[in-house]
Motif scaffolding. Structure first.
Motif, PDB file in Angstrom:
ATOM      1  N   ARG A 159      20.429  12.629   4.440  1.00 14.53           N
ATOM      2  CA  ARG A 159      19.301  13.306   3.676  1.00 14.53           C
ATOM      3  C   ARG A 159      18.608  12.047   4.060  1.00 14.53           C
ATOM      4  O   ARG A 159      17.055  11.985   4.061  1.00 14.53           O
ATOM      5  CB  ARG A 159      19.737  13.560   2.544  1.00 14.53           C
ATOM      6  CG  ARG A 159      20.553  14.515   2.184  1.00 14.53           C
ATOM      7  CD  ARG A 159      20.870  15.363   0.699  1.00 14.53           C
ATOM      8  NE  ARG A 159      21.289  15.987   0.801  1.00 14.53           N
ATOM      9  CZ  ARG A 159      21.047  17.877   0.864  1.00 14.53           C
ATOM     10  NH1 ARG A 159      19.844  17.577   0.201  1.00 14.53           N
ATOM     11  NH2 ARG A 159      21.597  18.942   0.555  1.00 14.53           N
ATOM     12  N   THR A 160      18.629  10.829   4.036  1.00 11.69           N
ATOM     13  CA  THR A 160      18.208   9.449   3.494  1.00 11.69           C
ATOM     14  C   THR A 160      19.005   8.651   4.753  1.00 11.69           C
ATOM     15  O   THR A 160      20.110   8.779   5.212  1.00 11.69           O
ATOM     16  CB  THR A 160      17.469   8.711   2.198  1.00 11.69           C
ATOM     17  OG1 THR A 160      18.923   8.218   1.675  1.00 11.69           O
ATOM     18  CG2 THR A 160      17.416   9.754   1.976  1.00 11.69           C
ATOM     19  N   GLY A 161      18.209   7.019   4.694  1.00 14.84           N
ATOM     20  CA  GLY A 161      18.940   6.202   5.720  1.00 14.84           C
ATOM     21  C   GLY A 161      20.103   5.914   4.455  1.00 14.84           C
ATOM     22  O   GLY A 161      19.508   5.640   3.116  1.00 14.84           O
ATOM     23  N   LYS A 194      14.299  -6.044   7.443  1.00 12.43           N
ATOM     24  CA  LYS A 194      13.450  -6.286   8.557  1.00 12.43           C
ATOM     25  C   LYS A 194      13.062  -4.403   8.886  1.00 12.43           C
ATOM     26  O   LYS A 194      12.283  -4.052   9.087  1.00 12.43           O
ATOM     27  CB  LYS A 194      13.848  -7.283   9.751  1.00 12.43           C
ATOM     28  CG  LYS A 194      14.271  -8.608   9.702  1.00 12.43           C
ATOM     29  CD  LYS A 194      12.582  -9.624   9.158  1.00 12.43           C
ATOM     30  CE  LYS A 194      13.303 -11.272   9.190  1.00 12.43           C
ATOM     31  NZ  LYS A 194      12.088 -11.596   9.084  1.00 12.43           N
ATOM     32  N   SER A 195      14.776  -3.872   8.800  1.00 14.40           N
ATOM     33  CA  SER A 195      14.300  -2.638   9.324  1.00 14.40           C
ATOM     34  C   SER A 195      13.995  -2.100   8.284  1.00 14.40           C
ATOM     35  O   SER A 195      12.311  -0.598   8.688  1.00 14.40           O
ATOM     36  CB  SER A 195      15.603  -2.086   9.839  1.00 14.40           C
ATOM     37  OG  SER A 195      15.637  -0.272  10.275  1.00 14.40           O
ATOM     38  N   LEU A 196      14.151  -2.341   7.259  1.00 14.99           N
ATOM     39  CA  LEU A 196      13.138  -1.510   5.801  1.00 14.99           C
ATOM     40  C   LEU A 196      11.748  -1.852   6.200  1.00 14.99           C
ATOM     41  O   LEU A 196      10.724  -1.169   5.676  1.00 14.99           O
ATOM     42  CB  LEU A 196      14.154  -2.079   4.624  1.00 14.99           C
ATOM     43  CG  LEU A 196      12.753  -1.305   3.501  1.00 14.99           C
ATOM     44  CD1 LEU A 196      13.458   0.412   3.320  1.00 14.99           C
ATOM     45  CD2 LEU A 196      13.780  -2.086   1.673  1.00 14.99           C
ATOM     46  N   ARG A 197      11.214  -3.228   5.903  1.00 17.42           N
ATOM     47  CA  ARG A 197       9.947  -3.472   5.832  1.00 17.42           C
ATOM     48  C   ARG A 197       9.574  -2.882   7.428  1.00 17.42           C
ATOM     49  O   ARG A 197       8.312  -2.985   6.655  1.00 17.42           O
ATOM     50  CB  ARG A 197      10.072  -5.426   7.033  1.00 17.42           C
ATOM     51  CG  ARG A 197       8.743  -5.404   6.816  1.00 17.42           C
ATOM     52  CD  ARG A 197       8.663  -7.101   7.734  1.00 17.42           C
ATOM     53  NE  ARG A 197       8.974  -7.463   8.466  1.00 17.42           N
ATOM     54  CZ  ARG A 197       9.663  -8.568   9.607  1.00 17.42           C
ATOM     55  NH1 ARG A 197       9.009  -9.332   8.553  1.00 17.42           N
ATOM     56  NH2 ARG A 197       9.652  -8.511  10.317  1.00 17.42           N
ATOM     57  N   GLY A 218      18.131   4.206   9.885  1.00 14.52           N
ATOM     58  CA  GLY A 218      18.324   5.015   9.083  1.00 14.52           C
ATOM     59  C   GLY A 218      16.827   4.416   7.609  1.00 14.52           C
ATOM     60  O   GLY A 218      15.893   4.873   7.008  1.00 14.52           O
ATOM     61  N   LEU A 219      17.621   2.262   7.876  1.00  7.10           N
ATOM     62  CA  LEU A 219      16.170   1.822   6.846  1.00  7.10           C
ATOM     63  C   LEU A 219      14.906   2.360   7.221  1.00  7.10           C
ATOM     64  O   LEU A 219      13.762   2.117   6.197  1.00  7.10           O
ATOM     65  CB  LEU A 219      16.499   0.260   7.012  1.00  7.10           C
ATOM     66  CG  LEU A 219      18.329   0.742   6.172  1.00  7.10           C
ATOM     67  CD1 LEU A 219      18.374  -0.290   6.351  1.00  7.10           C
ATOM     68  CD2 LEU A 219      17.681   0.509   4.232  1.00  7.10           C
ATOM     69  N   MET A 220      14.682   1.792   8.607  1.00  8.47           N
ATOM     70  CA  MET A 220      13.337   2.485   9.084  1.00  8.47           C
ATOM     71  C   MET A 220      12.302   3.784   9.214  1.00  8.47           C
ATOM     72  O   MET A 220      11.572   3.786   7.954  1.00  8.47           O
ATOM     73  CB  MET A 220      13.228   1.911  10.888  1.00  8.47           C
ATOM     74  CG  MET A 220      11.758   1.905  10.901  1.00  8.47           C
ATOM     75  SD  MET A 220      12.523   1.817  13.205  1.00  8.47           S
ATOM     76  CE  MET A 220      12.709  -0.252  12.865  1.00  8.47           C
ATOM     77  N   ALA A 221      13.395   4.804   8.988  1.00  6.77           N
ATOM     78  CA  ALA A 221      12.857   6.421   8.221  1.00  6.77           C
ATOM     79  C   ALA A 221      13.081   6.397   6.885  1.00  6.77           C
ATOM     80  O   ALA A 221      11.664   7.066   6.537  1.00  6.77           O
ATOM     81  CB  ALA A 221      14.477   7.052   8.776  1.00  6.77           C
TER      82      ALA A 221
END
Length: 695
Positions: free
Chosen positions: A449-451, A546-549, A461-464
């Protein structure tokens, strides 16, 4: 009687043999000599990942052998890539990765004038807060390099009773073992701080990889146009390994800061116990999160704590006066917690006086002041009790009373603000809550459903999550912890060294998690783990941060592009995120790609849709998000109760594009074996056989 297939066993044996050889086949491109290649910021390359197709430019969004590295950016954006060094039959010693200052490109598209920038440490990572990291000309693109540090994964995140399930995913959405066991990189250590156990220059073992992560910060004052630089990779043992041209195209638009709201908790006492006490450590933690478009979630319980955090809460910590050089200059955090996780205890007049004394000192710039009544105890009377008390006080227009609960519809909960697990988000609940005047935040999350924040999962996933927040009815996204090195949960097993142990979370329900609540690494380790100390008085970023950013910045792209081309943007978002939150089914894997390339290509398409000179203030971003969420509801129907999509919006559960390389090879080998067996069978049908009697 049933028809027999005499050649099926042979076909199956052949397929199994090919499957057993598949990993070797995948590595047929293993070089005898060292080579250098480049990966995007959504790809995680394990230490043992040699001979990947990406290294030959196959499916690689940023790198083709013999061509420049090609990147694009908006002003006020940070773009990143990875330089991967791959050893052949012998190790490569003393590897350096240098990127020259980026200057105007020759020919059409070059900026009118662009000052070069020296390589410099990341703020708060290579220098102490408040200390200059080297004067760079205004508008110059700054360069920051990090050693990627590897941690060995031998067991996955799991539940002891249900091993294929974890707090990070449903069984069907579990990322494959063949990509997430082994030595995975996550901690990022500035090259100038690299310790002997994560050295720079790099030491690359035979048939292994090592990598340097590079951030390019394009300041808001950068002149649009094409910039050029050169990546030079040398070594003490083999001389120069590569010289790669880099081209960065800066578009004439400005990225909004924090286009979606992510707020992150940290336990100041635990950070102090590991890294060291003192305001400088905490301030550097805030600045590092802010640099990545994430707000620290201040939990204040006394006037003294407000004063300690005043510069962070009013935004002045994020200015040149405090040594900050990054995006979001002067922007204060969106929310402050009064006593996070129930820190003010039971409601009462004496407790109310303490709350008033703290709230009176908070600067007016903070959007949401939340009294965090209790955590994950839906039946607790604390939330309703505090709500009644606050409503009858002079704080009624200033303070929201909230708690976390995902088991009861928010409209039925007697609080102002409900935090619900992101993987339990229900859009009907969210709309009903808003219509009733309540606020709804989400926290954490799990595939599909989410990362997920686990280390043993794809970075995308965090990028998503940034894309999801930009296109769904999500208010704020709360991260329950960022420095959970102590495994102090009920059922926890005690402190770990996060540089050597990934399994950092256990509870009494049998859950074991890798990297949960741990987006930061300690720059200094005291006590039992002092031998693995970088020696920096602060915290260090992870690849997951970094991926979340990257996802949060992508949300800014979506908002800017949607102001000009809403239909085209909605189609791009749907292509990248076919299903998320309550659009997704737990019986299927995540609908987005595990590879960074589709995100990179979609980002480029969005950038092309952004009008020249475009920018958005906070109110404009909020409008764009609301319009995108409304359009998404019409574009992507929710699944029916029986598990089928209400229309064509639901993604296919097993698209070929998400199969691992090994899985594809096995499938191809099996298909080839079946075809071969069929051909042999057809051939032998024309020749005399022994029949059943001859067996």
């Amino acid at each position: 009687m049933p028809r027999s297939f005499p050649h099926l066993p042979a076909a199956l044996l052949f397929a199994m043999a090919c499957g057993a050889l598949a990993p070797a086949a995948a590595g047929e491109g293993q070089p005898e000599r060292a080579r250098v290649w480049v990966a995007d910021d959504g790809t995680r390359v394990r230490r043992e990942d040699v001979g990947l197709p990406l290294s030959r430019g196959e499916g690689n969004a940023v790198f083709r052998p013999g061509e420049p590295i090609r990147l694009g950016a908006l002003r006020a954006e940070v773009v990143a890539f990875q330089v991967v060094v791959e050893a052949g039959a012998e190790p490569v010693r003393g590897v350096t990765v240098e990127l020259s200052a980026l200057g105007p490109a020759a020919g059409p598209g070059a900026p009118a004038k662009a000052p070069p920038a020296p390589q410099q440490p990341a703020h708060g990572q290579g220098t102490a807060p408040g200390q200059a990291a080297g004067a760079a000309p205004a508008g110059a693109i700054s360069i920051r390099r990090f050693v990627e540090h590897y941690v060995e994964i031998t067991q996955r995140s799991r539940n002891e009773q249900r091993p294929r399930e974890s707090l990070g995913w449903s069984p069907a959405a579990r990322p494959p073992d063949d990509l997430h066991l082994g030595f995975l990189p996550d901690a990022l250590i500035p090259v100038e701080l690299a310790p002997p156990w994560a050295p720079y220059p790099l030491e690359v073992g035979a048939r292994e990889t090592r990598a340097v992560w590079i951030d390019l910060h394009v300041p808001e004052g950068a002149i649009p146009g094409a910039y050029e630089g050169r990546v030079v990779v040398g070594s003490a043992s083999h001389g120069e390994l590569a010289s790669l041209d880099l081209r960065l195209d800066v578009a004439p638009a400005t990225l909004p800061y924090g286009a979606v709201d992510f707020i992150a908790f940290y336990d100041v006492d635990e950070v102090a116990a590991r890294v060291g006490d003192g305001p400088a450590v905490e301030q550097q933690l805030w600045q590092l999160l802010h640099e990545h478009h994430v707000d620290g979630f201040a939990s204040v319980r006394s006037p003294a704590e407000v004063e300690r955090l005043r510069a962070a809460i009013d935004g002045s910590l994020f200015t040149e006066a405090h040594g900050y050089r990054g995006p979001g200059a002067g922007v204060p955090p969106a929310a402050v917690a009064l006593g996070a996780y129930g820190g003010f205890g039971d409601p009462g007049e004496a407790a109310l006086r303490r709350v008033e004394a703290v709230a009176d000192l908070l600067p007016p710039a903070v959007d949401d002041v939340m009294l965090y009544a209790i955590d994950e105890q839906c039946e607790s009377p604390r939330g309703p009790g505090w709500r009644r008390l606050i409503r009858g006080s002079r704080l009624s227009s200033r303070v929201l009373v909230g708690h976390s609960c995902g088991e009861v519809p928010p409209v039925e909960q007697d609080v102002d603000l409900v935090l619900t697990p992101a993987n339990r988000f229900d859009s009907a609940w969210a709309r009903a809550a808003r219509e009733a005047g309540k606020r709804l935040w989400v926290y954490n999350g799990a595939l599909p459903r989410t990362g997920t924040f686990m280390i043993d999962a794809p970075l995308t996933g965090l990028m998503a999550d940034g894309w999801i927040a930009a296109s769904h009815e999500v208010d704020r996204w709360f991260l329950w912890e960022t420095a959970f090195w102590h495994d102090g949960n009920r059922g926890g097993r005690g402190p770990i060294d996060p540089f050597t142990v990934a399994e950092n979370f256990h509870n009494r329900d049998g859950d074991a998690c890798l990297g949960d609540g741990m987006l930061l690494y300690p720059g200094t380790q005291r006590g039992a783990f002092s031998s693995r100390s970088v020696g920096f008085p602060g915290v260090l970023p992870s690849m997951r941060l970094k991926s979340l950013r990257r996802g949060i910045q992508d949300a800014g792209y979506i908002a800017l592009a949607r102001s000009a081309s809403p239909g085209a943007v909605d189609a791009i978002v749907k292509e990248v995120i076919p299903a998320a939150l309550d659009e997704a089914l737990d019986s299927a894997p995540a609908a987005w790609s595990a590879d960074g390339a589709p995100f990179f290509r979609a980002r480029s398409a969005l950038r092309a849709l952004i009008p020249a000179g475009a920018s958005l203030d906070a109110a404009g971003v909020r409008r764009a998000r609301a319009e995108a969420a409304a359009a998404r509801r019409a574009l992507v129907p929710l699944p029916r109760a029986g598990g089928e999509a209400d229309g064509a919006g639901q993604a296919s559960p097993w698209p070929l594009g998400r199969w691992s390389t090994t899985a594809r090879l096995i499938a191809a080998a099996a298909l080839g074996a079946a075809v071969l067996a069929l051909a042999i069978g057809l051939y032998r049908r024309g020749k005399p056989g022994r029949g059943a009697e001859g067996r």
